[in-house]
Design a protein around this motif. Structure first.
Motif, PDB file in Angstrom:
ATOM      1  N   ARG A  45       0.844  -1.209   0.000  1.00 15.60           N
ATOM      2  CA  ARG A  45       0.000   0.000   0.000  1.00 15.60           C
ATOM      3  C   ARG A  45       0.878   1.258   0.000  1.00 15.60           C
ATOM      4  O   ARG A  45       0.553   2.268  -0.618  1.00 15.60           O
ATOM      5  N   LEU A  46       1.994   1.189   0.722  1.00 13.53           N
ATOM      6  CA  LEU A  46       2.879   2.353   0.804  1.00 13.53           C
ATOM      7  C   LEU A  46       3.899   2.395  -0.339  1.00 13.53           C
ATOM      8  O   LEU A  46       4.635   3.373  -0.467  1.00 13.53           O
ATOM      9  N   GLY A  47       3.978   1.313  -1.101  1.00 16.69           N
ATOM     10  CA  GLY A  47       4.966   1.251  -2.178  1.00 16.69           C
ATOM     11  C   GLY A  47       6.385   1.143  -1.635  1.00 16.69           C
ATOM     12  O   GLY A  47       7.329   1.695  -2.183  1.00 16.69           O
ATOM     13  N   LEU A  48       6.541   0.380  -0.553  1.00 13.07           N
ATOM     14  CA  LEU A  48       7.860   0.198   0.069  1.00 13.07           C
ATOM     15  C   LEU A  48       8.239  -1.284   0.017  1.00 13.07           C
ATOM     16  O   LEU A  48       7.365  -2.151  -0.100  1.00 13.07           O
ATOM     17  N   PRO A  49       9.546  -1.597   0.134  1.00 16.09           N
ATOM     18  CA  PRO A  49       9.952  -3.001  -0.027  1.00 16.09           C
ATOM     19  C   PRO A  49       9.577  -3.900   1.151  1.00 16.09           C
ATOM     20  O   PRO A  49       9.673  -5.118   1.031  1.00 16.09           O
ATOM     21  N   GLY A  50       9.187  -3.341   2.279  1.00 17.26           N
ATOM     22  CA  GLY A  50       8.823  -4.198   3.412  1.00 17.26           C
ATOM     23  C   GLY A  50       8.330  -3.403   4.584  1.00 17.26           C
ATOM     24  O   GLY A  50       8.370  -2.159   4.588  1.00 17.26           O
ATOM     25  N   ALA A  51       7.843  -4.144   5.590  1.00 14.89           N
ATOM     26  CA  ALA A  51       7.327  -3.530   6.811  1.00 14.89           C
ATOM     27  C   ALA A  51       7.467  -4.554   7.930  1.00 14.89           C
ATOM     28  O   ALA A  51       7.416  -5.755   7.663  1.00 14.89           O
ATOM     29  N   VAL A  52       7.658  -4.077   9.159  1.00 16.13           N
ATOM     30  CA  VAL A  52       7.820  -4.986  10.298  1.00 16.13           C
ATOM     31  C   VAL A  52       6.740  -4.681  11.325  1.00 16.13           C
ATOM     32  O   VAL A  52       6.689  -3.568  11.875  1.00 16.13           O
ATOM     33  N   ALA A  53       5.872  -5.660  11.586  1.00 19.83           N
ATOM     34  CA  ALA A  53       4.758  -5.453  12.532  1.00 19.83           C
ATOM     35  C   ALA A  53       5.260  -5.660  13.960  1.00 19.83           C
ATOM     36  O   ALA A  53       5.915  -6.663  14.264  1.00 19.83           O
ATOM     37  N   SER A 193      -5.320  -2.762  15.567  1.00 20.01           N
ATOM     38  CA  SER A 193      -5.210  -4.214  15.708  1.00 20.01           C
ATOM     39  C   SER A 193      -5.487  -4.553  17.174  1.00 20.01           C
ATOM     40  O   SER A 193      -5.157  -5.644  17.620  1.00 20.01           O
ATOM     41  N   GLY A 194      -6.046  -3.587  17.896  1.00 19.66           N
ATOM     42  CA  GLY A 194      -6.241  -3.762  19.329  1.00 19.66           C
ATOM     43  C   GLY A 194      -4.974  -3.386  20.079  1.00 19.66           C
ATOM     44  O   GLY A 194      -4.869  -3.586  21.291  1.00 19.66           O
ATOM     45  N   GLY A 195      -4.008  -2.831  19.381  1.00 16.74           N
ATOM     46  CA  GLY A 195      -2.699  -2.464  19.950  1.00 16.74           C
ATOM     47  C   GLY A 195      -1.638  -3.024  19.032  1.00 16.74           C
ATOM     48  O   GLY A 195      -1.671  -4.214  18.697  1.00 16.74           O
ATOM     49  N   GLY A 196      -0.715  -2.166  18.607  1.00 20.05           N
ATOM     50  CA  GLY A 196       0.352  -2.632  17.716  1.00 20.05           C
ATOM     51  C   GLY A 196       0.954  -1.477  16.950  1.00 20.05           C
ATOM     52  O   GLY A 196       0.505  -0.332  17.088  1.00 20.05           O
ATOM     53  N   GLY A 197       1.968  -1.792  16.172  1.00 21.88           N
ATOM     54  CA  GLY A 197       2.634  -0.746  15.389  1.00 21.88           C
ATOM     55  C   GLY A 197       3.318  -1.353  14.185  1.00 21.88           C
ATOM     56  O   GLY A 197       3.356  -2.587  14.029  1.00 21.88           O
ATOM     57  N   MET A 198       3.848  -0.489  13.318  1.00 22.54           N
ATOM     58  CA  MET A 198       4.548  -0.959  12.111  1.00 22.54           C
ATOM     59  C   MET A 198       5.744  -0.049  11.867  1.00 22.54           C
ATOM     60  O   MET A 198       5.623   1.177  11.974  1.00 22.54           O
ATOM     61  N   LEU A 199       6.867  -0.679  11.553  1.00 23.16           N
ATOM     62  CA  LEU A 199       8.054   0.079  11.173  1.00 23.16           C
ATOM     63  C   LEU A 199       8.269  -0.126   9.683  1.00 23.16           C
ATOM     64  O   LEU A 199       8.266  -1.268   9.213  1.00 23.16           O
ATOM     65  N   VAL A 200       8.442   0.962   8.941  1.00 23.30           N
ATOM     66  CA  VAL A 200       8.666   0.841   7.498  1.00 23.30           C
ATOM     67  C   VAL A 200       9.935   1.589   7.101  1.00 23.30           C
ATOM     68  O   VAL A 200      10.354   2.522   7.799  1.00 23.30           O
ATOM     69  N   SER A 201      10.504   1.158   5.989  1.00 22.42           N
ATOM     70  CA  SER A 201      11.704   1.818   5.476  1.00 22.42           C
ATOM     71  C   SER A 201      11.925   1.374   4.040  1.00 22.42           C
ATOM     72  O   SER A 201      11.433   0.315   3.626  1.00 22.42           O
ATOM     73  N   ASN A 202      12.685   2.170   3.319  1.00 28.65           N
ATOM     74  CA  ASN A 202      13.090   1.790   1.974  1.00 28.65           C
ATOM     75  C   ASN A 202      14.286   0.858   2.020  1.00 28.65           C
ATOM     76  O   ASN A 202      14.611   0.214   1.037  1.00 28.65           O
ATOM     77  N   ARG A 203      14.957   0.825   3.182  1.00 33.86           N
ATOM     78  CA  ARG A 203      16.204   0.049   3.295  1.00 33.86           C
ATOM     79  C   ARG A 203      15.917  -1.318   3.907  1.00 33.86           C
ATOM     80  O   ARG A 203      15.645  -1.438   5.104  1.00 33.86           O
ATOM     81  N   VAL A 204      16.032  -2.343   3.050  1.00 30.90           N
ATOM     82  CA  VAL A 204      15.685  -3.703   3.466  1.00 30.90           C
ATOM     83  C   VAL A 204      16.570  -4.157   4.626  1.00 30.90           C
ATOM     84  O   VAL A 204      16.118  -4.860   5.545  1.00 30.90           O
ATOM     85  N   ARG A 211      13.569  -6.735  12.536  1.00 32.58           N
ATOM     86  CA  ARG A 211      12.929  -8.027  12.815  1.00 32.58           C
ATOM     87  C   ARG A 211      13.782  -8.836  13.801  1.00 32.58           C
ATOM     88  O   ARG A 211      13.265  -9.464  14.723  1.00 32.58           O
ATOM     89  N   TYR A 212      15.090  -8.771  13.623  1.00 31.60           N
ATOM     90  CA  TYR A 212      16.041  -9.486  14.497  1.00 31.60           C
ATOM     91  C   TYR A 212      15.993  -8.903  15.915  1.00 31.60           C
ATOM     92  O   TYR A 212      15.818  -9.627  16.898  1.00 31.60           O
ATOM     93  N   LEU A 213      16.079  -7.588  16.018  1.00 32.70           N
ATOM     94  CA  LEU A 213      16.082  -6.948  17.351  1.00 32.70           C
ATOM     95  C   LEU A 213      14.746  -7.146  18.069  1.00 32.70           C
ATOM     96  O   LEU A 213      14.700  -7.264  19.289  1.00 32.70           O
ATOM     97  N   ALA A 214      13.660  -7.186  17.290  1.00 33.61           N
ATOM     98  CA  ALA A 214      12.328  -7.287  17.896  1.00 33.61           C
ATOM     99  C   ALA A 214      12.028  -8.689  18.416  1.00 33.61           C
ATOM    100  O   ALA A 214      11.046  -8.887  19.132  1.00 33.61           O
ATOM    101  N   THR A 215      12.862  -9.666  18.047  1.00 32.12           N
ATOM    102  CA  THR A 215      12.654 -11.037  18.534  1.00 32.12           C
ATOM    103  C   THR A 215      13.834 -11.437  19.419  1.00 32.12           C
ATOM    104  O   THR A 215      14.447 -12.479  19.225  1.00 32.12           O
TER     105      THR A 215
END
Ligand SMILES: Cc1ncc(COP(=O)(O)O)c(C=O)c1O
Length: 389
Positions: A45-53, A193-204, A211-215
């Motif tokens: 939707r944002l036209g970006l290469p990825g997003a991290v929930a 989503s009842g609580g949550g967020g998303m991080l987006v960037s052009n840099r994969v 994703r690594y730090l969040a887990t």
């Protein structure tokens, strides 16, 4: 009559279907196909290469600052007119926020003040580690100017787009500006989503790192191996299912919030002293919350009088964010300007703006304000008017 809420969750059949699908498939947490789809459709939707929930918008802001290397030695420039989470995220890294005022015609970070502050920092020989701009109440900050100033001094820009999903700036989606951007799916946002967020960037590579730090920063190994400190910040698959359903309804939510805004704007055009937050010519707000300002000199009463009056009519409203430079928690932090956001706090009120708000409820809000404006402002006594049941 039911209470009219400021911005309640608005969920339907698609959210329910996806939530049950996730539940029945036993992909409960922490990952699963709904999480993958939510991230994928969000990025598309944002036209970006990825997003991290993630578990919250605050977590997204914290990770963004962590990834670009903000530390306890640093200052981060940010908007004073915002929710505390923006500034809190800076302090989680031990860094110090420096607050910048808004412009009166956008309510977002004043690019001229940013230039001034960066120039002053450069003269002192100590540039900030980052700038964090905020897309306020669904209106994008003026990125062309902000990006220009940040590039000149080679300071990374992060966008707190928590409130602005679906807004555009010069035709481009909110979240596409700066090195990284954060969104919130807290219960009152345009989608939840009842609580949550998303991080987006052009840099994969930054998304992979997030994703690594969040887990809990788990290294690839059969046992639990950790080379650095991580966080437990991932969104659960169940909540992602709700978020995915909401995302598929985003256009409808946008249209409904815009209709609220149009209606309020039309009705208040003929009420002197009551003005709707301006929409900047450079973009299109998602109209997350419609805010008004009350000019006490012209209305003869204050924003707080009006808030109490609405409360008496069982209508929820909220003062505009109290600026961070006026918050005891941030006493002692540097601020550039501040009088515009202080005045917006003094006079500003957020009105019911949910995507499930009915025409009848909108009329109730406007009628209550018109009645207060006509009768309340001519009274000596400032106690709220009582309303016939
Ligand atoms: C401007 C802003 N930044 C950050 C946040 C934090 O998001 P969350 O509540 O998902 O942590 C919010 C909303 O809550 C917000 O409005």
């Amino acid at each position: 009559m039911n209470r009219v809420y400021l911005s309640p969750p608005h969920v339907g059949a698609e959210e329910r279907r996806l939530l049950l699908e996730a539940f029945e498939s036993n992909w409960i947490a922490p990952v699963g196909p709904h999480l993958d789809r939510f991230e994928q459709e969000f990025a598309e939707r944002l036209g970006l290469p990825g997003a991290v929930a993630l578990s919250s918008g605050t977590a997204a802001l914290h990770l963004a600052l962590h990834i670009i290397g903000v530390s306890s030695e640093d200052e981060v420039l940010t908007s004073t007119l915002t929710f505390a989470a923006t500034a809190n995220a800076i302090t989680y890294l031990g860094a110090r926020p420096v607050f910048l005022d808004s412009t009166a015609d956008t309510w977002t970070m004043d690019p001229a003040l940013l230039e001034e502050e960066l120039e002053a920092c450069a003269r002192r020989g100590r540039l900030p580690r980052a700038v964090m701009a905020v897309d306020l109440y669904g209106q994008c900050a003026d990125y062309k100017k902000l990006v220009g100033a940040c590039r000149k001094y080679e300071v990374p820009l992060i966008a707190d787009a928590s409130e602005a999903l679906g807004a555009t700036y010069r035709g481009e989606q909110a979240g596409r500006f700066g090195e990284m951007a954060a969104f919130s799916f807290n219960g009152n946002k345009i989608i939840t989503s009842g609580g949550g967020g998303m991080l987006v960037s052009n840099r994969v590579e930054w998304l992979t790192r997030a994703r690594y730090l969040a887990t809990q920063a788990r290294d690839p190994a059969p046992h639990y191996q950790h080379s650095e400190i991580g966080f437990n910040y991932r969104m659960s698959n169940l909540l992602a299912a709700v978020g995915l359903g909401q995302l598929r309804n985003l256009d409808q939510h946008l249209a409904q919030r815009r209709a609220n805004n149009d209606y309020y704007r039309r009705q208040f055009a003929s009420l002197p002293g009551i003005d709707v937050m301006p929409e900047a010519s450079y973009g299109r707000s998602n109209c997350w919350l419609t805010c008004i300002t009350v000019d006490p000199a012209r209305v003869g009463a204050t924003r707080e009088d009006l808030r109490q009056q609405l409360e008496l009519c069982d209508i929820e409203s909220r003062p505009v964010w109290k600026p961070m430079h006026l918050q005891p928690a941030f006493a002692g932090c540097r601020v550039r300007g501040g009088s515009i956001s202080a005045r917006l706090f003094e006079r500003g009120l957020c009105l019911p703006s949910g995507s499930s708000l009915t025409q009848q409820e909108r009329e109730r809000v406007v009628d209550a304000i018109e009645m207060w404006r006509e009768w309340g402002s001519s009274r000596q006594d400032r106690t709220p008017l009582t309303v016939n049941p």
